[in-house]
Write a protein that holds these residues in place. Structure first.
Motif, PDB file in Angstrom:
ATOM      1  N   SER A 103       7.003 -12.575  16.184  1.00  0.00           N
ATOM      2  CA  SER A 103       7.461 -13.934  16.437  1.00  0.00           C
ATOM      3  C   SER A 103       6.785 -14.434  17.703  1.00  0.00           C
ATOM      4  CB  SER A 103       8.981 -13.997  16.608  1.00  0.00           C
ATOM      5  OG  SER A 103       9.666 -13.682  15.417  1.00  0.00           O
ATOM      6  N   PRO A 104       6.016 -15.522  17.638  1.00  0.00           N
ATOM      7  CA  PRO A 104       5.735 -16.339  16.455  1.00  0.00           C
ATOM      8  C   PRO A 104       4.921 -15.559  15.424  1.00  0.00           C
ATOM      9  CG  PRO A 104       4.301 -16.968  18.275  1.00  0.00           C
ATOM     10  CD  PRO A 104       5.303 -16.009  18.840  1.00  0.00           C
ATOM     11  N   THR A 105       4.841 -16.109  14.246  1.00  0.00           N
ATOM     12  CA  THR A 105       4.229 -15.402  13.131  1.00  0.00           C
ATOM     13  C   THR A 105       2.716 -15.311  13.273  1.00  0.00           C
ATOM     14  OG1 THR A 105       4.180 -17.485  11.913  1.00  0.00           O
ATOM     15  CG2 THR A 105       6.052 -16.022  11.515  1.00  0.00           C
ATOM     16  N   VAL A 106       2.164 -14.277  12.626  1.00  0.00           N
ATOM     17  CA  VAL A 106       0.711 -14.082  12.558  1.00  0.00           C
ATOM     18  C   VAL A 106       0.180 -14.357  11.161  1.00  0.00           C
ATOM     19  CG1 VAL A 106       0.634 -12.429  14.456  1.00  0.00           C
ATOM     20  CG2 VAL A 106       1.007 -11.598  12.108  1.00  0.00           C
ATOM     21  N   ALA A 107       1.092 -14.553  10.191  1.00  0.00           N
ATOM     22  CA  ALA A 107       0.754 -14.747   8.767  1.00  0.00           C
ATOM     23  C   ALA A 107       0.156 -13.477   8.183  1.00  0.00           C
ATOM     24  CB  ALA A 107      -0.163 -15.940   8.556  1.00  0.00           C
ATOM     25  N   THR A 108       1.039 -12.516   7.977  1.00  0.00           N
ATOM     26  CA  THR A 108       0.670 -11.206   7.450  1.00  0.00           C
ATOM     27  C   THR A 108       0.171 -11.323   6.013  1.00  0.00           C
ATOM     28  OG1 THR A 108       3.005 -10.936   6.878  1.00  0.00           O
ATOM     29  CG2 THR A 108       2.252  -9.911   8.907  1.00  0.00           C
ATOM     30  N   ALA A 109      -0.943 -10.669   5.719  1.00  0.00           N
ATOM     31  CA  ALA A 109      -1.524 -10.755   4.371  1.00  0.00           C
ATOM     32  C   ALA A 109      -1.767  -9.352   3.821  1.00  0.00           C
ATOM     33  CB  ALA A 109      -2.783 -11.609   4.394  1.00  0.00           C
ATOM     34  N   GLY A 110      -3.043  -8.988   3.569  1.00  0.00           N
ATOM     35  CA  GLY A 110      -3.338  -7.734   2.899  1.00  0.00           C
ATOM     36  C   GLY A 110      -3.150  -6.508   3.778  1.00  0.00           C
TER      37      GLY A 110
ATOM     38  N   VAL B  39       0.848  -1.195   0.000  1.00  0.00           N
ATOM     39  CA  VAL B  39       0.000   0.000   0.000  1.00  0.00           C
ATOM     40  C   VAL B  39       0.883   1.244   0.000  1.00  0.00           C
ATOM     41  CG1 VAL B  39      -0.205   0.144   2.535  1.00  0.00           C
ATOM     42  CG2 VAL B  39      -2.016   1.095   1.092  1.00  0.00           C
ATOM     43  N   PHE B  40       0.444   2.249  -0.732  1.00  0.00           N
ATOM     44  CA  PHE B  40       1.088   3.559  -0.692  1.00  0.00           C
ATOM     45  C   PHE B  40       0.397   4.420   0.347  1.00  0.00           C
ATOM     46  CE2 PHE B  40       3.203   2.920  -4.830  1.00  0.00           C
ATOM     47  CZ  PHE B  40       4.410   3.558  -4.568  1.00  0.00           C
ATOM     48  N   VAL B  41       1.194   5.126   1.136  1.00  0.00           N
ATOM     49  CA  VAL B  41       0.704   6.163   2.036  1.00  0.00           C
ATOM     50  C   VAL B  41       1.458   7.422   1.651  1.00  0.00           C
ATOM     51  CG1 VAL B  41       0.396   6.898   4.412  1.00  0.00           C
ATOM     52  CG2 VAL B  41       0.292   4.459   3.829  1.00  0.00           C
ATOM     53  N   ASP B  42       0.766   8.347   1.001  1.00  0.00           N
ATOM     54  CA  ASP B  42       1.425   9.480   0.354  1.00  0.00           C
ATOM     55  C   ASP B  42       2.445   8.899  -0.635  1.00  0.00           C
ATOM     56  OD1 ASP B  42      -0.154  11.137   1.889  1.00  0.00           O
ATOM     57  OD2 ASP B  42       1.365  11.405   3.444  1.00  0.00           O
ATOM     58  N   ASP B  43       3.719   9.214  -0.472  1.00  0.00           N
ATOM     59  CA  ASP B  43       4.734   8.691  -1.395  1.00  0.00           C
ATOM     60  C   ASP B  43       5.530   7.548  -0.799  1.00  0.00           C
ATOM     61  OD1 ASP B  43       5.997  10.219   0.514  1.00  0.00           O
ATOM     62  OD2 ASP B  43       7.439  11.132  -0.859  1.00  0.00           O
ATOM     63  N   LYS B  44       5.037   6.980   0.290  1.00  0.00           N
ATOM     64  CA  LYS B  44       5.762   5.911   0.973  1.00  0.00           C
ATOM     65  C   LYS B  44       5.084   4.568   0.704  1.00  0.00           C
ATOM     66  CE  LYS B  44       7.508   8.999   4.555  1.00  0.00           C
ATOM     67  NZ  LYS B  44       6.977  10.235   3.901  1.00  0.00           N
ATOM     68  N   LEU B  45       5.893   3.574   0.390  1.00  0.00           N
ATOM     69  CA  LEU B  45       5.396   2.253   0.018  1.00  0.00           C
ATOM     70  C   LEU B  45       5.638   1.272   1.163  1.00  0.00           C
ATOM     71  CD1 LEU B  45       4.206   0.410  -2.198  1.00  0.00           C
ATOM     72  CD2 LEU B  45       6.546   0.054  -3.035  1.00  0.00           C
ATOM     73  N   PHE B  46       4.555   0.707   1.683  1.00  0.00           N
ATOM     74  CA  PHE B  46       4.632  -0.271   2.771  1.00  0.00           C
ATOM     75  C   PHE B  46       4.275  -1.657   2.246  1.00  0.00           C
ATOM     76  CE2 PHE B  46       3.843   3.787   4.770  1.00  0.00           C
ATOM     77  CZ  PHE B  46       4.607   3.762   5.929  1.00  0.00           C
ATOM     78  N   ALA B  47       4.959  -2.672   2.768  1.00  0.00           N
ATOM     79  CA  ALA B  47       4.688  -4.055   2.382  1.00  0.00           C
ATOM     80  C   ALA B  47       4.653  -4.937   3.620  1.00  0.00           C
ATOM     81  CB  ALA B  47       5.754  -4.568   1.409  1.00  0.00           C
ATOM     82  N   SER B  48       3.760  -5.911   3.595  1.00  0.00           N
ATOM     83  CA  SER B  48       3.758  -6.951   4.632  1.00  0.00           C
ATOM     84  C   SER B  48       4.449  -8.180   4.064  1.00  0.00           C
ATOM     85  CB  SER B  48       2.327  -7.297   5.054  1.00  0.00           C
ATOM     86  OG  SER B  48       1.601  -7.848   3.973  1.00  0.00           O
ATOM     87  N   GLU B  49       5.154  -8.902   4.923  1.00  0.00           N
ATOM     88  CA  GLU B  49       5.949 -10.034   4.444  1.00  0.00           C
ATOM     89  C   GLU B  49       5.866 -11.209   5.411  1.00  0.00           C
ATOM     90  OE1 GLU B  49      10.598 -10.916   3.143  1.00  0.00           O
ATOM     91  OE2 GLU B  49       9.708  -8.921   2.882  1.00  0.00           O
ATOM     92  N   HIS B  50       5.633 -12.396   4.862  1.00  0.00           N
ATOM     93  CA  HIS B  50       5.611 -13.625   5.642  1.00  0.00           C
ATOM     94  C   HIS B  50       7.033 -14.050   5.997  1.00  0.00           C
ATOM     95  CE1 HIS B  50       1.354 -14.827   5.135  1.00  0.00           C
ATOM     96  NE2 HIS B  50       1.455 -14.255   3.951  1.00  0.00           N
ATOM     97  N   GLY B  51       7.264 -14.311   7.284  1.00  0.00           N
ATOM     98  CA  GLY B  51       8.511 -14.927   7.696  1.00  0.00           C
ATOM     99  C   GLY B  51       8.374 -16.440   7.681  1.00  0.00           C
ATOM    100  N   PRO B  52       9.418 -17.163   8.123  1.00  0.00           N
ATOM    101  CA  PRO B  52       9.290 -18.622   8.238  1.00  0.00           C
ATOM    102  C   PRO B  52       8.397 -18.943   9.438  1.00  0.00           C
ATOM    103  CG  PRO B  52      11.507 -17.898   8.866  1.00  0.00           C
ATOM    104  CD  PRO B  52      10.769 -16.684   8.413  1.00  0.00           C
ATOM    105  N   SER B  53       8.910 -19.482  10.516  1.00  0.00           N
ATOM    106  CA  SER B  53       8.108 -19.678  11.726  1.00  0.00           C
ATOM    107  C   SER B  53       8.279 -18.501  12.677  1.00  0.00           C
ATOM    108  CB  SER B  53       8.508 -20.973  12.435  1.00  0.00           C
ATOM    109  OG  SER B  53       9.888 -20.930  12.769  1.00  0.00           O
ATOM    110  N   ASN B  54       9.041 -17.517  12.250  1.00  0.00           N
ATOM    111  CA  ASN B  54       9.337 -16.334  13.051  1.00  0.00           C
ATOM    112  C   ASN B  54       9.442 -15.134  12.120  1.00  0.00           C
ATOM    113  OD1 ASN B  54      11.917 -18.142  12.579  1.00  0.00           O
ATOM    114  ND2 ASN B  54      12.585 -16.012  12.401  1.00  0.00           N
ATOM    115  N   ASP B  55       9.335 -13.970  12.697  1.00  0.00           N
ATOM    116  CA  ASP B  55       9.670 -12.718  12.004  1.00  0.00           C
ATOM    117  C   ASP B  55       8.821 -12.417  10.771  1.00  0.00           C
ATOM    118  OD1 ASP B  55      11.905 -11.636  13.632  1.00  0.00           O
ATOM    119  OD2 ASP B  55      12.853 -13.527  13.089  1.00  0.00           O
ATOM    120  N   ASP B  56       7.497 -12.432  10.941  1.00  0.00           N
ATOM    121  CA  ASP B  56       6.661 -11.721   9.970  1.00  0.00           C
ATOM    122  C   ASP B  56       7.017 -10.238  10.070  1.00  0.00           C
ATOM    123  OD1 ASP B  56       5.309 -13.906   9.005  1.00  0.00           O
ATOM    124  OD2 ASP B  56       3.507 -13.593  10.209  1.00  0.00           O
ATOM    125  N   GLU B  57       6.865  -9.507   8.970  1.00  0.00           N
ATOM    126  CA  GLU B  57       7.376  -8.138   8.938  1.00  0.00           C
ATOM    127  C   GLU B  57       6.411  -7.161   8.277  1.00  0.00           C
ATOM    128  OE1 GLU B  57      12.050  -9.547   8.184  1.00  0.00           O
ATOM    129  OE2 GLU B  57      10.984  -8.354   6.666  1.00  0.00           O
TER     130      GLU B  57
END
Length: 366
Positions: A277-284, A218-236
């Motif tokens: 961590s543990p992961t939440v499974a980040t999506a949209g 998603v764009f917020v103004d001119d900044k681009l944010f992304a959600s990312e799946h980690g392995p069993s740890n560190d969704d971001e």
């Protein structure tokens, strides 16, 4: 003694006010009570939801079906089914975005998985919307590596009319660091599929790299944010910067081990804004800034699959960091795949449970 009693009563009063602050409020605005309403049901693994310029909800389902849903009448109108979609594991028909000048340029961009000579691949195709169907498919990019897991596949168009595409590592983790591979990247295309002349690497679609499996953008103004799946740890949640390395698979989450710190320093790695961590499974992801739900203003709204909740991520005023988070609709409706904001500030999300999936609208209690 009288003054002492008044002083103690004053302290007690303000202490009570502080302790009674609503737990789901991360804003100074007065929160409103929220209600959820099922707009549609009977869907099978929907993946994308968009609030269109026609005041309809546009959705994809992994099988290849594209539909529109009237949020007022709740009528589902099938629009088109893409015949060469191959739904396998996490793959299938995934992301979709509409041209920002849709009334003049009625283009629908989709990304999906298919078989090319019996090899699982991914491509981005532009269709033209005409007479309640889609015509004239135009392949913009194809032969992106795909897999049963980790296909990325969120689409987004920027204000300067560039198409952004997230790709997963397709379970080949090392490819995320390889600049000759389109896996594990954020790609940037012109709307006709050509490579922008100002991309960070001349002649390459790659905008950022070192991603495992980003499924929110998603764009917020001119900044681009992304959600990312980690392995069993560190969704971001990441703030995407042009030409930068986000570390996968050498770094998981922050650069907080000696090995990771060395890699980060040598490769100019961008650390996430937040991790789980543990992961939440980040999506949209969606950005919310409407007055309708005041406690959500200036926030990212993140859908989660494993955690089965919506996470509100309050941004700072400069939109460069996350100040706080709050959970909503935990364990209600099951896994939550994608989210969008309607024209009046209402919010819509879709579930991903595999059968009888739903579109749910969130707005203040009447």
């Amino acid at each position: 003694m009288k003054h002492l009693i008044l002083f103690l009563l004053t302290i007690a009063f303000f202490s009570c006010k502080k302790s009674n602050k609503p737990t789901d409020t991360v804003d100074n605005n007065t929160p409103v009570a929220l209600q959820s309403t099922v707009i549609a049901s009977g869907l099978v693994l929907p993946w994308e939801i968009i609030y269109g310029p026609d005041d309809q909800l546009w959705i994809t389902e992994k099988s290849g079906k594209i539909s529109r849903v009237n949020p007022v009448t709740k009528q589902i109108s099938p629009l088109f089914t893409i015949s060469d979609v191959v739904s396998q594991g996490e793959g299938g028909l995934l992301g979709m975005v509409l041209h920002p000048d849709f009334n003049v340029s009625p283009y629908v961009y989709v990304v999906y998985n298919y078989n090319a000579n019996n090899v699982y691949r991914e491509k981005v195709v532009r269709y033209t919307y005409s007479n309640n169907t889609l015509i004239n498919p135009n392949i913009l990019i194809q032969n992106i590596p795909a897999g049963t897991y980790h296909n990325g596949s969120r689409l987004l168009i920027s204000s300067d009319k560039k198409l952004f595409v997230t790709t997963g590592d397709a379970t080949n983790a090392a490819s995320a660091q390889q600049m000759n591979s389109l896996s594990g990247k954020v790609l940037r295309l012109n709307l006709d599929g050509t490579i922008p002349s100002d991309n960070p690497v001349t002649g390459s679609y790659i905008y950022s790299f070192g991603h495992r499996n980003s499924q929110g953008l998603v764009f917020v103004d001119d900044k681009l944010f992304a959600s990312e799946h980690g392995p069993s740890n560190d969704d971001e949640i990441n703030l995407i910067q042009k030409g930068r390395n986000y570390g996968w698979p050498n770094v998981e989450g922050f650069c907080n081990t000696s090995t990771e710190a060395s890699f980060c320093a040598a490769n100019n790695v961008v650390e996430p804004l937040i991790n789980w961590s543990p992961t939440v499974a980040t999506a949209g992801l969606a950005y919310y800034n409407s007055n309708l739900i005041p406690q959500w203003k200036n926030s990212l709204l993140l859908t989660t699959l494993k955690a089965s909740k919506i996470i509100q991520l309050k941004l700072n005023d400069n939109k460069t960091s996350i100040e706080s988070q709050a959970d909503f609709f935990a364990n209600e409706f099951g896994r939550k795949r994608a989210i969008c904001v309607g024209k009046d500030g209402e919010v819509y999300f879709i579930t991903s449970n595999g059968s009888d999936d739903k579109i749910v609208m969130v707005r203040p209690v009447n």
